[in-house]
Enzyme design. Structure first.
Site, PDB file in Angstrom:
ATOM      1  N   ASN A 190     -16.891  -4.817   3.491  1.00  0.00           N
ATOM      2  CA  ASN A 190     -16.300  -5.172   2.199  1.00  0.00           C
ATOM      3  C   ASN A 190     -17.161  -6.293   1.632  1.00  0.00           C
ATOM      4  O   ASN A 190     -17.070  -7.445   2.056  1.00  0.00           O
ATOM      5  CB  ASN A 190     -14.853  -5.643   2.419  1.00  0.00           C
ATOM      6  CG  ASN A 190     -14.155  -5.977   1.121  1.00  0.00           C
ATOM      7  OD1 ASN A 190     -14.781  -5.974   0.053  1.00  0.00           O
ATOM      8  ND2 ASN A 190     -12.880  -6.278   1.208  1.00  0.00           N
ATOM      9  N   ARG A 218     -15.984  -0.500   1.118  1.00  0.00           N
ATOM     10  CA  ARG A 218     -14.912  -0.629   0.143  1.00  0.00           C
ATOM     11  C   ARG A 218     -15.569  -0.794  -1.229  1.00  0.00           C
ATOM     12  O   ARG A 218     -16.366  -1.715  -1.435  1.00  0.00           O
ATOM     13  CB  ARG A 218     -14.071  -1.858   0.468  1.00  0.00           C
ATOM     14  CG  ARG A 218     -12.992  -2.048  -0.553  1.00  0.00           C
ATOM     15  CD  ARG A 218     -12.157  -3.265  -0.258  1.00  0.00           C
ATOM     16  NE  ARG A 218     -11.105  -3.353  -1.239  1.00  0.00           N
ATOM     17  CZ  ARG A 218     -10.749  -4.465  -1.865  1.00  0.00           C
ATOM     18  NH1 ARG A 218     -11.373  -5.588  -1.593  1.00  0.00           N
ATOM     19  NH2 ARG A 218      -9.778  -4.457  -2.731  1.00  0.00           N
ATOM     20  N   HIS A 256      -5.842  -1.567  -4.913  1.00  0.00           N
ATOM     21  CA  HIS A 256      -5.181  -1.657  -3.599  1.00  0.00           C
ATOM     22  C   HIS A 256      -4.809  -0.261  -3.076  1.00  0.00           C
ATOM     23  O   HIS A 256      -3.917  -0.127  -2.248  1.00  0.00           O
ATOM     24  CB  HIS A 256      -3.865  -2.483  -3.668  1.00  0.00           C
ATOM     25  CG  HIS A 256      -4.051  -3.921  -4.030  1.00  0.00           C
ATOM     26  ND1 HIS A 256      -3.063  -4.641  -4.656  1.00  0.00           N
ATOM     27  CD2 HIS A 256      -5.078  -4.768  -3.836  1.00  0.00           C
ATOM     28  CE1 HIS A 256      -3.477  -5.878  -4.862  1.00  0.00           C
ATOM     29  NE2 HIS A 256      -4.707  -5.981  -4.367  1.00  0.00           N
ATOM     30  N   ARG A 301      -3.465 -14.792 -10.567  1.00  0.00           N
ATOM     31  CA  ARG A 301      -3.520 -13.864 -11.716  1.00  0.00           C
ATOM     32  C   ARG A 301      -2.138 -13.731 -12.348  1.00  0.00           C
ATOM     33  O   ARG A 301      -1.131 -13.663 -11.633  1.00  0.00           O
ATOM     34  CB  ARG A 301      -4.015 -12.493 -11.263  1.00  0.00           C
ATOM     35  CG  ARG A 301      -5.481 -12.498 -10.901  1.00  0.00           C
ATOM     36  CD  ARG A 301      -5.935 -11.139 -10.411  1.00  0.00           C
ATOM     37  NE  ARG A 301      -6.292 -11.179  -9.000  1.00  0.00           N
ATOM     38  CZ  ARG A 301      -6.333 -10.120  -8.213  1.00  0.00           C
ATOM     39  NH1 ARG A 301      -6.021  -8.935  -8.672  1.00  0.00           N
ATOM     40  NH2 ARG A 301      -6.669 -10.244  -6.952  1.00  0.00           N
ATOM     41  N   GLU A 359      -6.532  -2.207   6.025  1.00  0.00           N
ATOM     42  CA  GLU A 359      -7.452  -1.486   5.135  1.00  0.00           C
ATOM     43  C   GLU A 359      -8.729  -1.070   5.871  1.00  0.00           C
ATOM     44  O   GLU A 359      -9.289  -0.020   5.584  1.00  0.00           O
ATOM     45  CB  GLU A 359      -7.772  -2.355   3.911  1.00  0.00           C
ATOM     46  CG  GLU A 359      -6.547  -2.480   3.020  1.00  0.00           C
ATOM     47  CD  GLU A 359      -6.710  -3.478   1.891  1.00  0.00           C
ATOM     48  OE1 GLU A 359      -7.251  -3.093   0.858  1.00  0.00           O
ATOM     49  OE2 GLU A 359      -6.288  -4.637   2.053  1.00  0.00           O
TER      50      GLU A 359
END
Ligand code: AMP
Length: 401
Positions: free
Chosen positions: A7, A95, A184, A245, A388
């Site tokens: 990633n 990813r 996601h 956010r 993940e």
């Protein structure tokens, strides 16, 4: 089959080497502060065993390639004995944040695929370029391995047009591909599959609401195993209240700030992404700090918790309406897996809809997937740790056959 999962961010690379014969993690770690003279690498070898060993390097890491090279050296060092050589790695899973409308499944990387990921840069200007750097470095360092891209948006490509369109002039969709994509996806897909396994039911028969609450937060409505709506949109800014956010705001906020606060569009964008959410409301973006501040009597910290959990609850209501029948609600990621208060407040008041939390099960902290609802709850409530990296490694394995 050994699979390396990468990633790659703008100044960091997270990695995990997984032996797919038993899905055990051989090594996991992080390269940080790439481009800085005080670069940092931490690599945990055999993290799931009693022979666990942590290797730490602090030195100048000029670029992603030097960082990955140092990681490879750690992995093939005869002292560590993780792999004999680079050729031992059969596949590399990357990813990739934005797959646009093109990629709806894990994809073997070719020159054409690289070109399309590059074309999607305007949709994810902060994420796709470092993802591409990671891919190019891995192609150079591991020429024999197959490279596979796993897109954060892919799981949500099943969302129907009436849910992914914004009510903007249609030309912005036609010309700029402005629409809801959702993110996601790897996490939502993984916990949905885990939930089906734990409920001992086929995923294709299940309607689920999966709630990923970490630093980034999103909720997905899953009908018969497929994503039909999700809270993150064109970018990972919409929907739930996140660490830094904002989630949903009136789109007129931009014009208001430009007219009244002399802010330009870059400043507004930065403010919404980096200085808003929990941090904007109370100055803290880690839920543990927020609880500590609430215990000290901070009203703003309480407000931040209230705003986040209220938004979660509101979207559960929306997705119940989207799905009609809900079999289970699944909490995951840093907050979802660890924070009993956030979980309880998120489903508080939903009892008339058949959502009954078992307070004792919810308070009991475990690292394993656990059922948190009462036996008489019509909708099951689960806490399922996301993984993940494993999800990406499984995707790579399926692509390589
Ligand atoms: P993630 O993005 O999934 O790694 O989640 C990171 C966030 O999870 C942190 O910013 C914290 O807000 C939250 N978190 C991690 N551990 C805990 C915990 N034990 N209790 C509450 N929140 C936590």
């Amino acid at each position: 089959m050994k699979i390396l999962v990468i990633n790659s961010g703008s100044s960091s690379i997270k990695f995990q080497l997984i032996d797919m014969t038993d899905e055990s993690v051989l090594a996991a770690g992080l390269v940080e502060r790439i481009g800085d003279k005080d670069g940092f690498i931490q690599c945990t070898l055999r993290p799931e065993t009693t022979e666990k060993e942590i290797v730490v390097l602090r030195e100048n890491i000029a670029d992603h390639q030097s960082g990955m090279r140092m990681v490879v050296d750690i992995l093939i060092d005869s002292d560590t004995g993780i792999i004999p050589d680079r050729e031992a790695i059969r596949g590399i899973g990357h990813r990739v944040v934005h797959g646009g409308e093109v990629f709806y499944e894990p994809t073997l990387i070719t020159d054409d695929v690289l070109e399309v990921i590059e074309k999607n840069i305007p949709l994810a200007p902060l994420h796709n370029p470092p993802n591409l750097d990671g891919i190019r470095v891995a192609m150079e360092l591991f020429p024999v391995a197959e490279q596979v891209a796993v897109f954060d948006t892919a799981f949500h490509q099943s969302i129907p047009p009436y849910a992914y369109h914004y009510a903007l002039p249609y030309k912005f969709y036609e010309e700029q591909r402005i629409r809801r994509y959702g993110f996601h996806g790897t996490s939502h897909k993984y916990v949905a599959a885990e939930c089906a396994r734990l409920m001992d039911r086929p995923l294709a028969e299940l309607n689920l609401i999966t709630i990923h609450l970490g630093n980034g937060c999103s909720m997905t409505a899953i009908k018969n195993g497929r994503s039909v709506d999700t809270t993150l949109g064109l970018t990972p800014l919409e929907g739930l209240v996140m660490g830094t956010r904002s989630g949903d705001v009136d789109p007129a906020v931009h014009a208001f700030l430009a007219r009244n606060c002399d802010m330009d569009i870059e400043e507004i964008d930065t403010m919404l992404n980096r200085d808003s959410g929990l941090k904007g409301l109370c100055g803290m973006n880690d839920m543990r700090d927020i609880h500590a501040a609430i215990a000290q009597g901070s009203e703003r910290a309480r407000l931040a918790l209230d705003v986040q959990t209220y938004r979660n609850r509101k979207y559960i209501g929306a997705y119940m309406a989207v799905l009609g029948r809900v079999d289970a609600i699944v909490f995951t990621a840093g907050i979802g897996e660890n924070d009993a208060v956030v979980r309880a407040r998120t489903v508080d008041g939903l009892e008339p809809f058949g959502i009954l939390l078992d307070a004792a099960a919810n308070d009991h902290r475990v690292r394993e997937p656990s059922l948190l609802s009462r036996v008489d709850s019509r909708v099951q409530i689960w806490c399922i740790p996301t993984n993940e990296e494993l999800a990406i490694a499984r995707d790579v394995k399926s692509v390589l056959g």
